[in-house]
Design a protein around this motif. Structure first.
Motif, PDB file in Angstrom:
ATOM      1  N   TYR A 120       3.668  14.978  -6.368  1.00 36.91           N
ATOM      2  CA  TYR A 120       4.103  14.772  -4.990  1.00 36.91           C
ATOM      3  C   TYR A 120       5.205  13.729  -4.957  1.00 36.91           C
ATOM      4  CZ  TYR A 120      -0.530  16.863  -4.326  1.00 36.91           C
ATOM      5  OH  TYR A 120      -1.629  17.679  -4.394  1.00 36.91           O
ATOM      6  N   GLU A 121       6.238  13.984  -4.181  1.00 36.86           N
ATOM      7  CA  GLU A 121       7.343  13.045  -4.025  1.00 36.86           C
ATOM      8  C   GLU A 121       6.993  11.996  -2.973  1.00 36.86           C
ATOM      9  OE1 GLU A 121      12.080  12.993  -2.712  1.00 36.86           O
ATOM     10  OE2 GLU A 121      10.924  14.872  -2.647  1.00 36.86           O
ATOM     11  N   VAL A 122       7.260  10.739  -3.281  1.00 32.99           N
ATOM     12  CA  VAL A 122       7.059   9.636  -2.339  1.00 32.99           C
ATOM     13  C   VAL A 122       8.336   9.489  -1.523  1.00 32.99           C
ATOM     14  CG1 VAL A 122       6.583   7.174  -2.098  1.00 32.99           C
ATOM     15  CG2 VAL A 122       5.476   8.485  -3.929  1.00 32.99           C
ATOM     16  N   ILE A 123       8.245   9.607  -0.201  1.00 31.16           N
ATOM     17  CA  ILE A 123       9.459   9.651   0.623  1.00 31.16           C
ATOM     18  C   ILE A 123       9.533   8.515   1.640  1.00 31.16           C
ATOM     19  CG2 ILE A 123       9.829  12.115   0.306  1.00 31.16           C
ATOM     20  CD1 ILE A 123       8.620  12.594   3.066  1.00 31.16           C
ATOM     21  N   THR A 124       8.579   7.579   1.621  1.00 30.83           N
ATOM     22  CA  THR A 124       8.698   6.384   2.450  1.00 30.83           C
ATOM     23  C   THR A 124       8.433   5.163   1.585  1.00 30.83           C
ATOM     24  OG1 THR A 124       6.363   6.360   3.115  1.00 30.83           O
ATOM     25  CG2 THR A 124       7.881   7.598   4.525  1.00 30.83           C
ATOM     26  N   ASP A 125       8.768   4.016   2.116  1.00 32.98           N
ATOM     27  CA  ASP A 125       8.547   2.755   1.419  1.00 32.98           C
ATOM     28  C   ASP A 125       7.494   1.980   2.201  1.00 32.98           C
ATOM     29  OD1 ASP A 125       8.718   0.522  -0.167  1.00 32.98           O
ATOM     30  OD2 ASP A 125      10.599  -0.199   0.691  1.00 32.98           O
ATOM     31  N   GLU A 126       6.285   1.912   1.663  1.00 32.93           N
ATOM     32  CA  GLU A 126       5.175   1.274   2.353  1.00 32.93           C
ATOM     33  C   GLU A 126       4.836  -0.057   1.684  1.00 32.93           C
ATOM     34  OE1 GLU A 126       4.142   2.686   5.036  1.00 32.93           O
ATOM     35  OE2 GLU A 126       4.925   4.724   4.795  1.00 32.93           O
ATOM     36  N   PRO A 127       4.330  -1.047   2.423  1.00 28.73           N
ATOM     37  CA  PRO A 127       4.076  -2.376   1.851  1.00 28.73           C
ATOM     38  C   PRO A 127       3.023  -2.373   0.756  1.00 28.73           C
ATOM     39  CG  PRO A 127       3.226  -2.212   4.106  1.00 28.73           C
ATOM     40  CD  PRO A 127       4.073  -1.020   3.882  1.00 28.73           C
ATOM     41  N   TRP A 128       2.132  -1.395   0.745  1.00 24.10           N
ATOM     42  CA  TRP A 128       1.073  -1.346  -0.267  1.00 24.10           C
ATOM     43  C   TRP A 128       1.509  -0.607  -1.528  1.00 24.10           C
ATOM     44  CZ3 TRP A 128       0.555   3.892  -0.081  1.00 24.10           C
ATOM     45  CH2 TRP A 128       0.760   4.510   1.168  1.00 24.10           C
ATOM     46  N   ASP A 215      -0.790  10.096 -12.558  1.00 16.85           N
ATOM     47  CA  ASP A 215      -0.549   8.812 -11.884  1.00 16.85           C
ATOM     48  C   ASP A 215      -1.766   8.368 -11.087  1.00 16.85           C
ATOM     49  OD1 ASP A 215       2.284   8.508 -12.642  1.00 16.85           O
ATOM     50  OD2 ASP A 215       2.560  10.299 -11.408  1.00 16.85           O
ATOM     51  N   ARG A 216      -2.959   8.725 -11.563  1.00 15.36           N
ATOM     52  CA  ARG A 216      -4.175   8.343 -10.856  1.00 15.36           C
ATOM     53  C   ARG A 216      -4.316   6.827 -10.745  1.00 15.36           C
ATOM     54  NH1 ARG A 216      -8.218   9.066 -13.838  1.00 15.36           N
ATOM     55  NH2 ARG A 216      -9.747   8.986 -12.134  1.00 15.36           N
ATOM     56  N   ALA A 217      -3.970   6.114 -11.804  1.00 16.02           N
ATOM     57  CA  ALA A 217      -4.112   4.657 -11.785  1.00 16.02           C
ATOM     58  C   ALA A 217      -3.190   4.038 -10.741  1.00 16.02           C
ATOM     59  CB  ALA A 217      -3.828   4.073 -13.165  1.00 16.02           C
ATOM     60  N   LEU A 218      -1.972   4.539 -10.639  1.00 16.29           N
ATOM     61  CA  LEU A 218      -1.041   4.020  -9.634  1.00 16.29           C
ATOM     62  C   LEU A 218      -1.548   4.322  -8.234  1.00 16.29           C
ATOM     63  CD1 LEU A 218       1.617   2.695  -8.850  1.00 16.29           C
ATOM     64  CD2 LEU A 218       2.735   4.925  -9.127  1.00 16.29           C
ATOM     65  N   ALA A 219      -2.003   5.548  -8.002  1.00 20.06           N
ATOM     66  CA  ALA A 219      -2.541   5.893  -6.687  1.00 20.06           C
ATOM     67  C   ALA A 219      -3.740   5.018  -6.357  1.00 20.06           C
ATOM     68  CB  ALA A 219      -2.941   7.372  -6.648  1.00 20.06           C
ATOM     69  N   GLY A 220      -4.603   4.770  -7.345  1.00 16.48           N
ATOM     70  CA  GLY A 220      -5.748   3.898  -7.121  1.00 16.48           C
ATOM     71  C   GLY A 220      -5.346   2.489  -6.770  1.00 16.48           C
ATOM     72  N   GLU A 221      -4.309   1.976  -7.435  1.00 20.66           N
ATOM     73  CA  GLU A 221      -3.840   0.624  -7.129  1.00 20.66           C
ATOM     74  C   GLU A 221      -3.270   0.557  -5.719  1.00 20.66           C
ATOM     75  OE1 GLU A 221      -3.099  -3.373  -7.411  1.00 20.66           O
ATOM     76  OE2 GLU A 221      -4.351  -2.097  -8.676  1.00 20.66           O
ATOM     77  N   TRP A 222      -2.566   1.589  -5.300  1.00 21.27           N
ATOM     78  CA  TRP A 222      -2.031   1.603  -3.935  1.00 21.27           C
ATOM     79  C   TRP A 222      -3.164   1.615  -2.915  1.00 21.27           C
ATOM     80  CZ3 TRP A 222       2.658   5.527  -3.985  1.00 21.27           C
ATOM     81  CH2 TRP A 222       3.689   4.971  -4.760  1.00 21.27           C
ATOM     82  N   ILE A 223      -4.195   2.401  -3.174  1.00 14.10           N
ATOM     83  CA  ILE A 223      -5.339   2.427  -2.254  1.00 14.10           C
ATOM     84  C   ILE A 223      -6.022   1.070  -2.227  1.00 14.10           C
ATOM     85  CG2 ILE A 223      -7.606   3.461  -1.802  1.00 14.10           C
ATOM     86  CD1 ILE A 223      -6.511   6.059  -3.036  1.00 14.10           C
ATOM     87  N   ARG A 224      -6.184   0.442  -3.390  1.00 17.62           N
ATOM     88  CA  ARG A 224      -6.780  -0.894  -3.456  1.00 17.62           C
ATOM     89  C   ARG A 224      -6.008  -1.867  -2.582  1.00 17.62           C
ATOM     90  NH1 ARG A 224     -10.308  -3.005  -6.953  1.00 17.62           N
ATOM     91  NH2 ARG A 224      -9.189  -4.995  -6.772  1.00 17.62           N
ATOM     92  N   ARG A 225      -4.689  -1.872  -2.737  1.00 18.53           N
ATOM     93  CA  ARG A 225      -3.855  -2.819  -1.977  1.00 18.53           C
ATOM     94  C   ARG A 225      -3.906  -2.517  -0.482  1.00 18.53           C
ATOM     95  NH1 ARG A 225      -0.423  -6.146  -4.703  1.00 18.53           N
ATOM     96  NH2 ARG A 225      -0.402  -5.895  -6.986  1.00 18.53           N
ATOM     97  N   PHE A 226      -3.916  -1.237  -0.157  1.00 23.12           N
ATOM     98  CA  PHE A 226      -3.999  -0.849   1.260  1.00 23.12           C
ATOM     99  C   PHE A 226      -5.295  -1.347   1.872  1.00 23.12           C
ATOM    100  CE2 PHE A 226      -5.602   2.224   4.365  1.00 23.12           C
ATOM    101  CZ  PHE A 226      -4.611   2.135   5.338  1.00 23.12           C
ATOM    102  N   LEU A 227      -6.404  -1.103   1.194  1.00 20.38           N
ATOM    103  CA  LEU A 227      -7.708  -1.491   1.749  1.00 20.38           C
ATOM    104  C   LEU A 227      -7.914  -2.995   1.754  1.00 20.38           C
ATOM    105  CD1 LEU A 227      -9.960   1.258   0.104  1.00 20.38           C
ATOM    106  CD2 LEU A 227      -9.382   1.067   2.527  1.00 20.38           C
ATOM    107  N   SER A 228      -7.253  -3.709   0.862  1.00 22.22           N
ATOM    108  CA  SER A 228      -7.424  -5.151   0.732  1.00 22.22           C
ATOM    109  C   SER A 228      -6.515  -5.955   1.648  1.00 22.22           C
ATOM    110  CB  SER A 228      -7.186  -5.595  -0.717  1.00 22.22           C
ATOM    111  OG  SER A 228      -8.058  -4.962  -1.609  1.00 22.22           O
ATOM    112  N   ALA A 229      -5.508  -5.312   2.212  1.00 18.42           N
ATOM    113  CA  ALA A 229      -4.526  -6.044   3.017  1.00 18.42           C
ATOM    114  C   ALA A 229      -5.171  -6.615   4.263  1.00 18.42           C
ATOM    115  CB  ALA A 229      -3.376  -5.112   3.401  1.00 18.42           C
ATOM    116  N   PRO A 230      -4.813  -7.830   4.662  1.00 13.19           N
ATOM    117  CA  PRO A 230      -5.362  -8.414   5.890  1.00 13.19           C
ATOM    118  C   PRO A 230      -4.929  -7.629   7.107  1.00 13.19           C
ATOM    119  CG  PRO A 230      -3.560  -9.752   5.047  1.00 13.19           C
ATOM    120  CD  PRO A 230      -3.839  -8.714   3.993  1.00 13.19           C
ATOM    121  N   ARG A 231      -5.785  -7.594   8.094  1.00 11.24           N
ATOM    122  CA  ARG A 231      -5.485  -6.901   9.337  1.00 11.24           C
ATOM    123  C   ARG A 231      -5.191  -7.910  10.450  1.00 11.24           C
ATOM    124  NH1 ARG A 231      -8.825  -4.060  11.932  1.00 11.24           N
ATOM    125  NH2 ARG A 231      -7.357  -2.447  12.528  1.00 11.24           N
TER     126      ARG A 231
END
Length: 231
Positions: A120-128, A215-231
């Protein structure tokens, strides 16, 4: 510690669950330490209180989000109710359920089965998205697709097979069609066991693709950062 509710909407075939674990176990392995996980069997109408958690993961399922089972209707209601209370990640069926709940449309695709390793192509730039990546190769296993984007969502992952493969709303909801939690061994066993439902030539092609780097490890790291980010 970040508190994560895992909404279990399905499970592996019984013959595979003993060797590979259930879907909550796969996510715990993918994301690792630093989270407190609680699983909820939503088919049995177990529902987390969203204010008691920092994030939620909605898993894959063999069901279709357009089906009229009571638990599916209740899940769509839960997604709408929980929005804004916690960060939410949807994977495969979870991706489709979040899209359907929030104004999109899902249907069984004319393209047929999507199996094997899909890129899958990544087409946005997200903070996580740290470290950055221009694409994600992940196992796929689906016939249904999001075919109409919810009005407020933006597309962050796309492919020729699944143009709406990743969606995001604001900074607290993300989804993806691929399965970063599936190991190549599990994805191969799952696909290989479906020769009665999937063209055997497509199965062979999928099994060959699952031997390639992912790229499972990269996707996992992105999910980790997303879930860990302060709200």
């Amino acid at each position: 510690m970040t508190r994560i509710a895992i909404l279990k909407t399905g499970g592996p075939p019984p013959a595979l669950s003993e060797a590979h674990g259930d879907y909550p176990a796969m996510f715990r392995t993918l994301l690792g330490n630093g989270f407190s996980y609680t699983a909820f069997d939503v088919q049995a109408h177990e529902w987390p209180d969203p204010v008691a958690f920092d994030g939620a993961i909605i898993t894959g399922s063999s069901a279709g989000v357009y089906e009229k089972d009571a638990w599916i209707e209740a899940l769509l209601d839960w997604i709408r109710m929980a929005r804004g209370e916690l960060r939410m990640v949807g994977v495969c069926f979870g991706h489709q359920a979040m899209a359907q709940a929030l104004g999109g449309r899902v249907e069984k695709s004319d393209l047929g089965w999507g199996v094997g390793l899909h890129r899958y192509e990544v087409i946005t730039d997200e903070p996580w998205m740290t470290p950055p990546g221009i694409s994600l190769a992940m196992p796929a296993s689906h016939q249904d697709q999001v075919v109409e984007k919810p009005p407020e969502a933006r597309v962050w992952l796309t492919s020729d097979f699944a143009p709406l493969a990743g969606l995001a709303w604001g900074d607290d909801l993300i989804t993806m069609q691929g399965h970063p939690e599936f190991t190549p061994a599990y994805a191969s066993a799952l696909t290989g066991g479906r020769r009665d439902r999937i063209d055997p030539a497509l199965v062979d092609e999928a099994l060959a693709s699952l031997k390639e780097p992912d790229d499972r490890a990269l996707a996992g790291e992105w999910i980790r950062r997303f879930l860990s980010a302060p709200r």
